[in-house]
Design a protein around this motif. Structure first.
Motif, PDB file in Angstrom:
ATOM      1  N   GLU A   1      -6.709  -2.094  -3.747  1.00  0.00           N
ATOM      2  CA  GLU A   1      -7.504  -2.126  -4.977  1.00  0.00           C
ATOM      3  C   GLU A   1      -7.901  -0.712  -5.405  1.00  0.00           C
ATOM      4  O   GLU A   1      -7.914  -0.390  -6.603  1.00  0.00           O
ATOM      5  N   ARG A   2      -8.245   0.146  -4.429  1.00  0.00           N
ATOM      6  CA  ARG A   2      -8.576   1.526  -4.773  1.00  0.00           C
ATOM      7  C   ARG A   2      -7.354   2.254  -5.332  1.00  0.00           C
ATOM      8  O   ARG A   2      -7.454   2.994  -6.338  1.00  0.00           O
ATOM      9  N   ASN A   3      -6.176   2.064  -4.727  1.00  0.00           N
ATOM     10  CA  ASN A   3      -4.963   2.741  -5.216  1.00  0.00           C
ATOM     11  C   ASN A   3      -4.566   2.241  -6.597  1.00  0.00           C
ATOM     12  O   ASN A   3      -4.121   3.032  -7.453  1.00  0.00           O
TER      13      ASN A   3
ATOM     14  N   ARG B   1       0.825  -1.206   0.000  1.00  0.00           N
ATOM     15  CA  ARG B   1       0.000   0.000   0.000  1.00  0.00           C
ATOM     16  C   ARG B   1       0.863   1.261   0.000  1.00  0.00           C
ATOM     17  O   ARG B   1       0.569   2.231  -0.726  1.00  0.00           O
TER      18      ARG B   1
ATOM     19  N   GLY C   1      -6.590   1.119  -8.856  1.00  0.00           N
ATOM     20  CA  GLY C   1      -7.523   1.742  -9.792  1.00  0.00           C
ATOM     21  C   GLY C   1      -7.161   3.185 -10.078  1.00  0.00           C
ATOM     22  O   GLY C   1      -7.286   3.650 -11.230  1.00  0.00           O
ATOM     23  N   SER C   2      -6.688   3.918  -9.069  1.00  0.00           N
ATOM     24  CA  SER C   2      -6.257   5.304  -9.280  1.00  0.00           C
ATOM     25  C   SER C   2      -5.036   5.364 -10.186  1.00  0.00           C
ATOM     26  O   SER C   2      -4.924   6.262 -11.038  1.00  0.00           O
TER      27      SER C   2
ATOM     28  N   PRO D   1      -6.000  11.764  -6.540  1.00  0.00           N
ATOM     29  CA  PRO D   1      -6.878  10.744  -5.941  1.00  0.00           C
ATOM     30  C   PRO D   1      -6.591  10.576  -4.450  1.00  0.00           C
ATOM     31  O   PRO D   1      -5.453  10.646  -4.005  1.00  0.00           O
ATOM     32  N   ARG D   2      -7.648  10.343  -3.709  1.00  0.00           N
ATOM     33  CA  ARG D   2      -7.511  10.164  -2.269  1.00  0.00           C
ATOM     34  C   ARG D   2      -7.028   8.740  -1.977  1.00  0.00           C
ATOM     35  O   ARG D   2      -7.465   7.763  -2.600  1.00  0.00           O
ATOM     36  N   THR D   3      -6.140   8.633  -1.007  1.00  0.00           N
ATOM     37  CA  THR D   3      -5.565   7.330  -0.640  1.00  0.00           C
ATOM     38  C   THR D   3      -5.945   6.888   0.769  1.00  0.00           C
ATOM     39  O   THR D   3      -5.765   5.707   1.099  1.00  0.00           O
ATOM     40  N   HIS D   4      -6.418   7.799   1.618  1.00  0.00           N
ATOM     41  CA  HIS D   4      -6.781   7.461   3.005  1.00  0.00           C
ATOM     42  C   HIS D   4      -5.606   6.798   3.724  1.00  0.00           C
ATOM     43  O   HIS D   4      -5.790   5.810   4.440  1.00  0.00           O
TER      44      HIS D   4
ATOM     45  N   GLY E   1      -8.666  -3.712   0.383  1.00  0.00           N
ATOM     46  CA  GLY E   1      -9.545  -2.683  -0.157  1.00  0.00           C
ATOM     47  C   GLY E   1      -8.788  -1.410  -0.501  1.00  0.00           C
ATOM     48  O   GLY E   1      -9.015  -0.805  -1.570  1.00  0.00           O
ATOM     49  N   HIS E   2      -7.876  -0.990   0.380  1.00  0.00           N
ATOM     50  CA  HIS E   2      -7.076   0.206   0.081  1.00  0.00           C
ATOM     51  C   HIS E   2      -6.197  -0.020  -1.157  1.00  0.00           C
ATOM     52  O   HIS E   2      -6.041   0.895  -1.992  1.00  0.00           O
TER      53      HIS E   2
END
Length: 573
Positions: free
Chosen positions: A257-259, A198, A261-262, A220-223, A254-255
């Protein structure tokens, strides 16, 4: 470009010291340099460079010599350069003609040396060095034996093997085993690997977004703060529950997969992966594969998966299950080694993927034949090597494989006892390969490989095996010189002991003893004594008159005396 200097091998007597004096020929590095055929090994190294293009590379002797010094002394690259600046013997070993106070190369050059001398080249150098070293020792032994014979000394029997008989088709003993050379990585867990992945994706997003900020818009937000807190909530606990570990793994997936995708969206908008560095593209591929593997492991009941990634920065490393009591799973390269009856070690196979070492027996036997011209007479191996295919191979080539035979035990108790005794003897003899593995891991760096690349790790492992053989050759050379030295100075003591023995015997026994040839018994200090009394008198005389190096090193002299006296008594009875 490689510029080869056509000159004879440098002699230590010609090495120039600006502060006066000269090098000692008895130094260990001088002896090691004599055992290595530098000019013969230089051909493979020179073939890697183009002719007439680029800056001249460092000489082969400097490259291989520096790697040998590092492996033998178990030091870092930086410390090696400092040692070279201070020690004239080390400068001679790497091929310099005169002492210099400046460093011969930068510590970072060691990485290129390891890349230019990979595992295959080091293994070939190992075989040639062993062959050349044995020839040097045998030539020195033959010359000294001729000198002793011309001097009228007593027969030593150092080359008393009977070479007149025809040798058998198979000769010698081969000891084989496999082990793991662990690398210097953190113990991997699924949660820690996902957290590290991550962080890699976050760095990629930070580097890829600024060049296309106007076209893409807001970053993009990464949290990342929330993801970090979720990771630490489980990582800081001493014994977290399985349910909490699975929940944390699901959150990190989950984090990720979102990153990912970004990152795909940034690439589609024109971002370049090279913005963060050329090596980050390789890391992104490793992260994608890690996410795929962890999703499969999370949704299935299995805990294993083929080609499992255990390190993002050393993606070639795989877990090796060894079943040891201390460490069930190791992370590194699995190697198969073979040890000959003379005590020389060879690296036969190196793989980062797990494999069954029993498959290597045939290849190791053929490698033994290539090196020595014949198959071994005996192969001492572990139980995993005693497959039916290996048994058939050994039977077809007349090789005896250690271990009990297949089928029912024989009815004759004497044959059963003989087979059991032979099996125990083979097991004791096979312990030598375990000792070689322990020597490599404890002394020469096989216990923890600190190099990072697959090529440099293979070079370091092969170098450890080469240095073990150099130590063996150096020990044989020392034993030979010590034997010849003690033989020359001990001739008079032997003659006085024989005369004292004969003077105490009756006339008939005296004539019988004089007619018998000298007993072919080689003592550790190089004497051949014909009786127990002469043996004890000679030892006492040596202890009294001079500091015998063999006697000083041997703390159990009584055991040696009793052992040889027993052999002498059996001969006279």
């Amino acid at each position: 470009m490689y510029r080869r200097e056509h000159r004879h091998q440098l002699s230590f007597e010609d090495f120039f010291l600006p502060f006066g004096g000269k090098l000692s020929g008895d130094n260990r590095w001088i002896k090691l340099a004599e055992l290595i055929p530098w000019d013969e090994l230089e051909d493979d190294y020179a073939s890697q460079f183009c002719k007439g293009f680029g800056a001249p590379a460092k000489p082969f002797r400097m490259a291989l010599g520096a790697l040998i010094i590092k492996a033998r002394m178990a030091i870092t690259d930086e410390e090696l350069v400092e040692q070279l600046k201070e020690n004239p013997y080390l400068q001679f070993f790497i091929g310099l003609e005169a002492f210099q106070f400046s460093a011969p190369f930068d510590p970072s050059m060691m990485v290129y040396f390891r890349k230019r001398l990979p595992e295959s080249v080091i293994n070939d150098c190992n075989e040639r060095i062993v062959r050349h070293g044995l020839n040097v020792i045998q030539a020195a032994d033959a010359d000294d034996d001729q000198g002793a014979d011309k001097g009228g000394g007593s027969s030593t029997g150092h080359g008393s093997n009977d070479h007149t008989s025809m040798p058998s088709a198979n000769q010698g003993t081969l000891l084989i085993d496999a082990t793991c050379a662990p690398v210097d990585i953190r113990y991997p867990t699924d949660l820690s690997l996902l957290n590290e992945a991550r962080e890699v994706t976050e760095k990629l997003i930070d580097a890829m977004h600024p060049p296309i900020r106007e076209a893409f818009g807001q970053k993009p937000r990464t949290h990342r703060k929330k993801a970090r807190q979720q990771f630490l909530a489980v990582a800081k606990k001493k014994r977290p529950r399985i349910s909490k570990i699975r929940r944390a793994i699901k959150q990190q997936l989950g984090h990720l997969e979102r990153n990912l995708g970004s990152i795909d969206a940034l690439i589609a908008c024109g971002a370049c992966l090279w913005a963060a560095g050329r090596h980050w593209y390789h890391k992104l591929l490793v992260v994608s594969e890690l996410v795929r593997q962890q999703k499969i492991l999370y949704h299935s009941d299995s805990r294993s998966i083929p080609n499992r990634i255990v390190s993002l920065f050393q993606a070639h490393i795989r877990p090796i299950v060894r079943g040891k009591a201390r460490c069930n799973v190791e992370f590194g390269a699995k190697i198969s080694i073979s040890v000959t009856g003379d005590g020389f070690t060879y690296l036969d196979r190196l793989s980062y993927a797990p494999y069954k070492e029993g498959e290597d027996l045939k290849a190791q036997a053929r490698a033994y034949r290539r090196r020595h011209g014949h198959y071994p007479e005996v192969i001492c191996a572990d139980q995993i090597y005693r497959t039916r295919a290996n048994r058939a191979f050994c039977q077809r080539h007349g090789i005896r494989l250690s271990g009990p035979r297949l089928g029912r035990p024989k009815s004759d108790p004497e044959l059963v006892a003989e087979e059991k005794r032979q099996f125990l003897d083979d097991q004791r003899q096979r312990n030598a390969v375990e000792g070689k593995i322990g020597q490599g891991k404890r002394r020469f760096g096989l216990g923890l490989i600190r190099e990072k690349l697959a090529a440099t790790q293979g070079s370091a492992i092969a170098l450890a095996v080469l240095v073990m053989n150099l130590e063996k050759l150096l020990g044989l050379l020392f034993v030979l010189f010590a034997f010849l030295f003690q033989l020359l100075i001990g001739t008079e003591s032997i003659r006085r002991g024989e005369e004292r023995l004969l003077s105490n015997q009756p006339a008939a026994a005296r004539a019988t003893l004089r007619g018998q040839p000298a007993l072919p018994i080689l003592l550790p200090w190089g004497w051949f004594l014909p009786s127990q009394e002469a043996l004890i008198d000679g030892i006492n005389l040596a202890i009294k008159n001079r500091n015998d190096p063999w006697l000083l090193c041997n703390r159990n002299r009584v055991a040696w005396i009793n052992h040889y006296c027993e052999r002498l008594t059996l001969r006279f009875v």
